[in-house]
Design an enzyme around this catalytic site. Structure first.
Site, mmCIF file in Angstrom:
data_model
loop_
_atom_site.group_PDB
_atom_site.id
_atom_site.type_symbol
_atom_site.label_atom_id
_atom_site.label_comp_id
_atom_site.label_asym_id
_atom_site.label_seq_id
_atom_site.Cartn_x
_atom_site.Cartn_y
_atom_site.Cartn_z
ATOM 1 N N ILE A 31 58.833 55.349 47.487
ATOM 2 C CA ILE A 31 58.820 56.782 47.176
ATOM 3 C C ILE A 31 60.300 57.175 47.170
ATOM 4 O O ILE A 31 61.034 56.869 48.114
ATOM 5 C CB ILE A 31 57.996 57.583 48.213
ATOM 6 C CG1 ILE A 31 57.907 59.070 47.839
ATOM 7 C CG2 ILE A 31 58.526 57.427 49.625
ATOM 8 C CD1 ILE A 31 56.926 59.864 48.721
ATOM 9 N N SER A 32 60.767 57.785 46.088
ATOM 10 C CA SER A 32 62.193 58.128 45.978
ATOM 11 C C SER A 32 62.598 59.116 47.063
ATOM 12 O O SER A 32 61.777 59.892 47.551
ATOM 13 C CB SER A 32 62.482 58.763 44.605
ATOM 14 O OG SER A 32 62.351 57.810 43.587
ATOM 15 N N GLN A 33 63.892 59.097 47.404
ATOM 16 C CA GLN A 33 64.348 60.072 48.390
ATOM 17 C C GLN A 33 64.217 61.473 47.780
ATOM 18 O O GLN A 33 64.355 61.644 46.559
ATOM 19 C CB GLN A 33 65.770 59.767 48.843
ATOM 20 C CG GLN A 33 66.877 60.228 47.939
ATOM 21 C CD GLN A 33 68.249 59.931 48.516
ATOM 22 O OE1 GLN A 33 68.773 58.835 48.329
ATOM 23 N NE2 GLN A 33 68.856 60.887 49.180
#
Length: 213
Positions: free
Chosen positions: A63-65
């Protein structure tokens, strides 16, 4: 699947961090404030979900930052009702943020495990993208084109030609370009054949999967 006042407080803190880092789009900040990121992660990450960090979600993906999600969303310049193609549904968090911004989201995921997981999760959270599909992101969704904007949420060595073709004139393609480190790149379609290119610094993404030819 609880969203508590503690979670809301952590989201408010996250929004403050994103403002400090230069996110100014009010729609983006409001979406980050309302979407329960902890519900897109394994419950063991509950205490860390609102840190500005990427986390594993299975199938070798992350999950991207939140800053990356916010930065890409801001670059899209979304207006309510915009038709957006997302390449790489992943956990569904970016999808949820785009939906909260009022976009009609069409999303493609290459990993069947994640596709099934996210297709089940989003409706439970009351998030309804227009279309989720399992397939090759390099091909886009020609049957649903053209799109106001396209967002690619994985690192691509090249800009896939089918995605360029599926963009409306005036539309924006936001894509992290490169092998090990990616440069956030925006292509704006000027007419049938011409695109204007802008670059916005270095990021790190998992690689875009699919048939690159």
């Amino acid at each position: 699947m609880k969203d508590t006042s503690k979670h809301q407080g952590l989201r408010n803190q996250l929004v403050a961090i994103l403002k400090e880092k230069g996110i100014v789009d009010k729609n983006v900040l409001e979406a980050i404030k309302i979407i329960p990121r902890h519900l897109f992660l394994n419950s063991s990450f509950d205490d860390f979900a609102y840190q500005d960090k990427a986390f594993p979600i299975g199938a070798g993906q992350t999950i991207s930052q939140p800053y990356t999600v916010a930065f890409q969303s801001q670059l899209l310049e979304i207006k309510k009702g915009h038709k957006i193609l997302e390449i790489g549904t992943g956990s569904g968090y970016q999808t949820a943020v785009l939906c909260a911004m009022g976009a009609n989201v069409y999303s493609v995921e290459r990993q069947n495990e994640l596709f099934k997981q996210t297709s089940a999760l989003l409706p439970k959270l009351g998030i309804r993208p227009k279309h989720l599909s399992f397939g090759d992101g390099y091909k886009g969704l020609p049957n649903h084109a053209p799109f106001d904007s396209i967002i690619v949420t994985a690192g691509a060595p090249i800009i896939p030609k089918p995605l360029m073709a599926q963009l409306k004139i005036g539309g924006r393609l936001v894509i992290p370009l490169g092998e090990d480190v990616q440069v956030m790149t925006v292509l704006i379609r000027k007419n049938e054949t011409q695109f204007e290119k802008h670059e916005f610094g270095e990021f790190r993404f998992v690689p875009l999967l699919g048939n690159k030819n």
